[in-house]
Write an enzyme that holds these catalytic residues in place. Structure first.
Site, PDB file in Angstrom:
ATOM      1  N   GLY A  81      -8.691  -0.930  10.742  1.00  0.00           N
ATOM      2  CA  GLY A  81      -7.355  -0.927  11.343  1.00  0.00           C
ATOM      3  C   GLY A  81      -6.888   0.459  11.731  1.00  0.00           C
ATOM      4  O   GLY A  81      -7.329   1.466  11.180  1.00  0.00           O
ATOM      5  N   ARG A 145     -14.280  -3.879  13.279  1.00  0.00           N
ATOM      6  CA  ARG A 145     -14.482  -4.165  11.855  1.00  0.00           C
ATOM      7  C   ARG A 145     -15.909  -4.613  11.532  1.00  0.00           C
ATOM      8  O   ARG A 145     -16.164  -5.173  10.471  1.00  0.00           O
ATOM      9  CB  ARG A 145     -13.483  -5.219  11.389  1.00  0.00           C
ATOM     10  CG  ARG A 145     -12.036  -4.741  11.481  1.00  0.00           C
ATOM     11  CD  ARG A 145     -11.061  -5.735  10.880  1.00  0.00           C
ATOM     12  NE  ARG A 145      -9.676  -5.289  11.000  1.00  0.00           N
ATOM     13  CZ  ARG A 145      -9.058  -4.489  10.141  1.00  0.00           C
ATOM     14  NH1 ARG A 145      -9.714  -4.021   9.090  1.00  0.00           N
ATOM     15  NH2 ARG A 145      -7.797  -4.137  10.315  1.00  0.00           N
ATOM     16  N   ASP A 176     -13.915   0.316   2.632  1.00  0.00           N
ATOM     17  CA  ASP A 176     -15.104  -0.431   3.042  1.00  0.00           C
ATOM     18  C   ASP A 176     -15.939   0.362   4.051  1.00  0.00           C
ATOM     19  O   ASP A 176     -17.170   0.392   3.972  1.00  0.00           O
ATOM     20  CB  ASP A 176     -14.709  -1.777   3.651  1.00  0.00           C
ATOM     21  CG  ASP A 176     -14.299  -2.796   2.598  1.00  0.00           C
ATOM     22  OD1 ASP A 176     -14.675  -2.613   1.429  1.00  0.00           O
ATOM     23  OD2 ASP A 176     -13.588  -3.757   2.937  1.00  0.00           O
ATOM     24  N   LYS A 202      -9.294   7.209   5.745  1.00  0.00           N
ATOM     25  CA  LYS A 202      -8.219   6.643   6.558  1.00  0.00           C
ATOM     26  C   LYS A 202      -7.731   5.340   5.970  1.00  0.00           C
ATOM     27  O   LYS A 202      -8.546   4.485   5.621  1.00  0.00           O
ATOM     28  CB  LYS A 202      -8.726   6.390   7.978  1.00  0.00           C
ATOM     29  CG  LYS A 202      -7.783   5.603   8.887  1.00  0.00           C
ATOM     30  CD  LYS A 202      -8.434   4.414   9.549  1.00  0.00           C
ATOM     31  CE  LYS A 202      -8.702   3.289   8.607  1.00  0.00           C
ATOM     32  NZ  LYS A 202      -9.115   2.030   9.266  1.00  0.00           N
ATOM     33  N   THR A 203      -6.450   5.158   5.816  1.00  0.00           N
ATOM     34  CA  THR A 203      -5.813   3.858   5.620  1.00  0.00           C
ATOM     35  C   THR A 203      -4.328   4.066   5.371  1.00  0.00           C
ATOM     36  O   THR A 203      -3.950   4.882   4.525  1.00  0.00           O
ATOM     37  CB  THR A 203      -6.397   3.019   4.462  1.00  0.00           C
ATOM     38  OG1 THR A 203      -5.551   1.889   4.223  1.00  0.00           O
ATOM     39  CG2 THR A 203      -6.506   3.814   3.181  1.00  0.00           C
ATOM     40  N   ASP A 205      -2.523   1.989   3.951  1.00  0.00           N
ATOM     41  CA  ASP A 205      -2.196   1.377   2.662  1.00  0.00           C
ATOM     42  C   ASP A 205      -2.165   2.393   1.523  1.00  0.00           C
ATOM     43  O   ASP A 205      -1.610   2.117   0.461  1.00  0.00           O
ATOM     44  CB  ASP A 205      -3.205   0.275   2.321  1.00  0.00           C
ATOM     45  CG  ASP A 205      -3.007  -0.975   3.172  1.00  0.00           C
ATOM     46  OD1 ASP A 205      -2.034  -1.014   3.946  1.00  0.00           O
ATOM     47  OD2 ASP A 205      -3.824  -1.902   3.068  1.00  0.00           O
ATOM     48  N   MET A 250       3.440  -3.634   4.839  1.00  0.00           N
ATOM     49  CA  MET A 250       1.992  -3.721   4.696  1.00  0.00           C
ATOM     50  C   MET A 250       1.536  -3.183   3.337  1.00  0.00           C
ATOM     51  O   MET A 250       2.127  -2.278   2.780  1.00  0.00           O
ATOM     52  CB  MET A 250       1.297  -2.958   5.818  1.00  0.00           C
ATOM     53  CG  MET A 250       1.071  -3.814   7.056  1.00  0.00           C
ATOM     54  SD  MET A 250      -0.103  -3.067   8.209  1.00  0.00           S
ATOM     55  CE  MET A 250      -0.443  -4.475   9.269  1.00  0.00           C
ATOM     56  N   GLY A 428       3.984   0.616  12.361  1.00  0.00           N
ATOM     57  CA  GLY A 428       3.648   1.928  11.816  1.00  0.00           C
ATOM     58  C   GLY A 428       2.223   2.370  12.022  1.00  0.00           C
ATOM     59  O   GLY A 428       1.881   3.522  11.778  1.00  0.00           O
ATOM     60  N   ARG A 429       1.357   1.477  12.504  1.00  0.00           N
ATOM     61  CA  ARG A 429      -0.075   1.806  12.535  1.00  0.00           C
ATOM     62  C   ARG A 429      -0.457   2.753  13.664  1.00  0.00           C
ATOM     63  O   ARG A 429      -1.488   3.430  13.578  1.00  0.00           O
ATOM     64  CB  ARG A 429      -0.908   0.526  12.648  1.00  0.00           C
ATOM     65  CG  ARG A 429      -0.712  -0.421  11.485  1.00  0.00           C
ATOM     66  CD  ARG A 429      -1.874  -1.356  11.295  1.00  0.00           C
ATOM     67  NE  ARG A 429      -2.302  -2.014  12.522  1.00  0.00           N
ATOM     68  CZ  ARG A 429      -3.394  -2.788  12.588  1.00  0.00           C
ATOM     69  NH1 ARG A 429      -4.138  -2.971  11.518  1.00  0.00           N
ATOM     70  NH2 ARG A 429      -3.719  -3.381  13.719  1.00  0.00           N
TER      71      ARG A 429
END
Length: 552
Positions: A81, A145, A176, A202-203, A205, A250, A428-429
């Site tokens: 993502g 992905r 991952d 990166k993430t 979350d 998220m 926000g991504r």
């Protein structure tokens, strides 16, 4: 193409680098630290990564560059993502590569890891890359992905690299994706391909972190973007004084985003999934907890409020997790076809009632019908409930409404409760990265090339001391295997990077815990406002509350 004034101004922004990376390529030396081992399952991880396990952590410092001078042809992949700042990782990588040798080449593999397998590439040049500096999104080459995990894929990747003369691959992704980077690095090393592999954390979350990786990129910008919106809603709530806003943010496995937004905005309620799991809280208990705040505020004449709900919280409720497991079994194999062949919800409800245990049916029965039906929407590729599709913000507001109705009957509550619902995720991504993420990501990319130049493979680009000004940041590298353990995935034990959940004994949660009782009853809202790019450093370059508290 038409550009906004802000977009044009951001093109001209010069990201700040850590002090030791500002010395010029010729004056960047390397210092090796201690050998490393995985966070758990050391024997199993070592056996799976004999060529890349146990390597030393490294730190770059001012000194003579002793790396081998050779032409580098590097490939870069965006995986998973989107997260604000991904473009700057590529820009930093490109600039370091060209500063070392103008003949160096950077390939971009399109649309994620599949671009490597399908040999779908472009060659970066100054004109192309300058269009993406300091901007959000992953549209510079696209993302995907596809997982790189089979020997057949690795063999194809090796052939593609050989065709283009590629000496290194940089994979920009989450836990991952960087697990796959470690596996690919091991394959390349075992087969003497001469191709190095470097990862970048990166993430949005925020769950790719540990003692060495202080923060994954994109978290800062995403959390600030959501916090601005939550602050705006808080101000509206305090102005209209008639709505309770339930806001899902998220965070499928970890509640870092929810916690950071709570620290930034001080809402009345914020659920933390990790605490829900630790205390084995039921849906009824959570609904009572929120209803208590509604009732106490109503008694003060405040029939409004704000509640933040992490995206994946329902999975952490033991009874709900059991329910989902039973539903997955109920619809396994051909039974899903039998269920889908039923014409009415009444028929489907009877099917469900006959298939669930008494305990799970009790939980299912208290859910609003809309949520019940969401549990039976399209399954994921493994046949499981897609928990992210559950509108948990609506679930909790409905459960709270039921609790308040009971209290009205009992004469303990006589207020008004009107709920509105929001989900902040995609907003926000791909936002314009904050100065912090612009600087951090550029540094990660620049640093990734230094790891390549010094011959490292299976490493994660690491920038630390992030709560300080960028000039004091420390650049280096961390063997990816140090972050790994064995976990059960799809019926098999597999090596994976351990996700970092919110630590309930950590400073950020403890600060929240110490204040939430007051926030639940009083109107203690904070309005962060929009991300600032120009002005005082204490406004424009400030990091997250989470990182500031962790590094106190």
């Amino acid at each position: 193409m038409k550009y906004s004034p802000l977009q044009q101004a951001r093109y001209a922004y010069t990201p700040k680098l850590p002090g030791m990376l500002r010395n010029g390529i010729a004056e960047i030396g390397v210092k090796e630290g201690q050998e490393t081992q995985s966070v758990a399952d050391q024997d199993k991880i070592k056996a799976l990564f004999p060529n890349t396990y146990g390597k030393n952590e490294i730190t770059f410092e001012k000194g003579q560059n002793t790396s081998e001078s050779k032409k580098q042809v590097v490939g870069v992949i965006l995986s998973g993502g989107q997260a604000p700042g991904g473009h700057n990782v590529i820009c930093g990588l490109y600039d370091a590569l060209k500063a070392t040798n103008k003949e160096n080449v950077l390939y971009g593999f399109k649309n994620g890891p599949s671009g490597l397998i399908e040999d779908d590439v472009l060659v970066f040049d100054d004109e192309y890359i300058n269009e993406f500096r300091n901007t959000g999104g992953f549209d510079i080459i696209g993302s995907g992905r596809t997982k790189l995990e089979s020997n057949e894929q690795f063999a194809i990747a090796a052939e593609v690299c050989k065709k283009h003369g590629i000496t290194a691959i940089v994979i920009i992704g989450g836990d991952d994706s960087n697990t796959n980077a470690a596996i690919l690095a091991e394959y390349f090393a075992a087969h003497n391909t001469g191709v190095q592999v470097i990862g970048c954390p990166k993430t949005i979350d925020g769950d790719l972190k540990n003692e060495e990786i202080e923060c994954s990129f994109g978290f800062d910008t995403a959390a600030k973007t959501y916090s601005e919106l939550i602050g705006n809603i808080e101000r509206d709530a305090n102005s209209a004084k008639k709505y309770w806003h339930f806001i899902k943010v998220m965070g499928r496995s970890a509640s870092h985003v929810a916690l950071e937004c709570a620290l930034e905005t001080q809402p009345n309620i914020c659920l933390i999934s990790e605490e829900v799991a630790a205390k084995k809280m039921s849906l009824s208990q959570l609904a009572d907890y929120i209803a208590d705040s509604v009732e106490k505020r109503s008694a003060k004449g405040m029939n409004f409020g704000v509640a933040i709900i992490p995206e994946g919280v329902v999975e952490f409720v033991p009874e709900f997790s059991t329910l989902i497991g039973e539903i997955n079994e109920l619809l396994a194999g051909s039974k899903a076809d039998d269920f889908n062949a039923l014409n009415t919800w009444a028929e489907k409800y009877t099917f469900i009632e006959q298939g669930l245990s008494k305990e799970s049916m009790t939980v299912f029965a208290i859910l609003p019908q809309g949520i019940q039906q969401q549990l039976f929407l399209e399954r994921d590729p493994h046949g499981n409930v897609q928990v992210s599709l559950i509108e948990s913000e609506k679930l909790f507001s409905a459960l709270v409404a039921d609790k308040l109705a009971e209290r009205k009957k009992n004469g303990t509550y006589n207020g008004k409760f009107n709920a509105l619902h929001h989900f902040f995720g995609y907003e926000g991504r791909c936002a314009f990265p904050s100065n912090f993420d612009s600087d951090y990501c550029y540094s990660l990319g620049y640093n990734a090339f230094m790891l390549i130049q010094y011959g490292y493979t299976g490493y994660l680009s690491k920038i630390s001391n992030l709560s300080k000004p960028a000039s004091e940041w420390v650049a280096g590298g961390l063997p990816i295997t140090k972050m790994m353990n064995m976990e059960r995935r799809h019926g098999e034990d597999k090596p994976v990077i351990r996700k970092a959940l919110v630590e309930l004994d950590g400073k950020p949660f403890k600060f929240f815990e110490a204040n939430r009782e007051e926030w639940a009853v009083e109107t203690s809202y904070v309005y962060p406002g929009a991300i600032q790019y120009y002005g005082p450093a204490e406004v424009c370059d400030i990091t997250t509350r989470t990182l500031a508290l962790e590094q106190e």
